[in-house]
Scaffold this active site. Structure first.
Site, mmCIF file in Angstrom:
data_model
loop_
_atom_site.group_PDB
_atom_site.id
_atom_site.type_symbol
_atom_site.label_atom_id
_atom_site.label_comp_id
_atom_site.label_asym_id
_atom_site.label_seq_id
_atom_site.Cartn_x
_atom_site.Cartn_y
_atom_site.Cartn_z
ATOM 1 N N PRO A 1 13.029 30.292 13.630
ATOM 2 C CA PRO A 1 12.196 29.838 12.550
ATOM 3 C C PRO A 1 11.941 30.965 11.455
ATOM 4 C CG PRO A 1 10.707 30.237 14.596
ATOM 5 C CD PRO A 1 12.189 30.441 15.123
ATOM 6 N N GLU B 1 9.401 32.540 23.884
ATOM 7 C CA GLU B 1 9.007 33.246 22.695
ATOM 8 C C GLU B 1 9.743 33.829 21.801
ATOM 9 O OE1 GLU B 1 5.730 33.526 21.184
ATOM 10 O OE2 GLU B 1 5.228 32.374 23.011
ATOM 11 N N ASP C 1 27.644 12.882 -0.894
ATOM 12 C CA ASP C 1 26.430 13.164 -0.113
ATOM 13 C C ASP C 1 25.544 14.213 -0.969
ATOM 14 O OD1 ASP C 1 26.912 11.436 2.087
ATOM 15 O OD2 ASP C 1 27.550 13.500 3.146
#
Ligand SMILES: C[S@@+](CC[C@H](N)C(=O)[O-])C[C@H]1O[C@@H](n2cnc3c(N)ncnc32)[C@H](O)[C@@H]1O
Length: 241
Positions: free
Chosen positions: A83, A110, A162
């Site tokens: 992330p 983690e 697209d």
């Protein structure tokens, strides 16, 4: 192209490799998807791949040794799903589709020991500002976005139209029946007039992008036709207010 995916949960990928366009690309040897069980590189009776975090706190951390050993055997550009990485977008997928080999590490718990990132990871990629339980879904998403861009996997016209490929959102699509629940397909699409169809599609793409993602237009170098169409769109939208 070869994609190695390093994971503690190889079963996640069984379905990914065995359906639809990805399955076909594997069968035609346009891509090789190599799912690598990190546990196979762990030492000891228990093949331990995670351990408690130094400094305490919740959760476990993926140990460096098995990952580094797995990376010794699997080369190419090394990507860690995280992330904290750069956000995946179509431009990045296009760049990665040019690589001969990539190795994606799916984290868990983690995350992985920071020393693996420092010593061996070329790029950290995020799917967005949220936290998932593991990197398996991101590894599939990253792979899927790349595989469909490998020459021959799908038609070039297909991905070129697209969303994002040419900086715009895709235009709306319709199929049979021509009338559904009282809503008709735009007449131009049934006219057989290709120039008018192309222009309608370009205008719809511009309209969607202008309304939904105006920031995508900020640095665009517009063609004359696009400027004309965008002016029409702005006027139509003003008239609607
Ligand atoms: C629970 S997460 C760990 C999150 C980490 N402690 C943090 O806050 O940055 C476990 C794993 O899932 C994957 N992951 C979670 N969210 C992700 C995202 N948005 N994009 C890419 N990978 C993600 C990563 O591989 C990560 O190591």
């Amino acid at each position: 192209m070869k994609i190695n995916i390093l994971t503690l949960f190889p079963e996640f990928f069984d379905s990914f490799k065995s359906h639809s366009i990805i399955k076909r690309a594997v069968e035609k040897e346009q891509v090789e998807i190599n799912i690598v069980n990190i546990r196979d590189f762990a030492e000891g009776k228990h093949k331990q791949c995670d351990d408690l975090p130094f400094g305490g706190g919740a959760g476990m951390v993926m140990k460096p040794e098995p990952l580094i050993k797995a990376l010794e055997e699997h080369k190419g550009k090394v990507i860690y799903t995280s992330p904290q990485g750069v956000r995946l977008n179509q431009g990045l997928a296009c760049e990665l589709a040019n690589e001969k080999e990539i190795t994606i590490i799916a984290g868990h718990y983690e995350g992985i020991d920071e020393r693996v990132i420092e010593s061996s990871v070329d790029l950290e990629i995020s799917l967005g500002d949220f936290v998932l339980t593991g990197g398996e879904l991101p590894a599939m998403v990253i792979s899927d976005s790349i595989i469909r861009l490998i020459p021959g996997v799908i038609k070039k016209e297909s991905y070129e139209n697209d969303s994002f490929y040419n900086g715009l959102l895709d235009y709306p699509h319709y199929t049979r029946p021509a009338e559904f629940n009282g809503i008709e397909v735009p007449e131009v699409l049934m006219s057989g007039h290709h120039k008018n169809i192309d222009e309608w599609r370009l205008k719809e793409s511009l309209k969607r992008t202008y309304k939904r993602r105006p920031e995508l237009l900020e640095n665009r170098v517009f063609s004359k036709l696009e400027i004309k169409l965008l002016n029409q769109i702005k006027e139509e939208l003003n008239n609607d207010i």
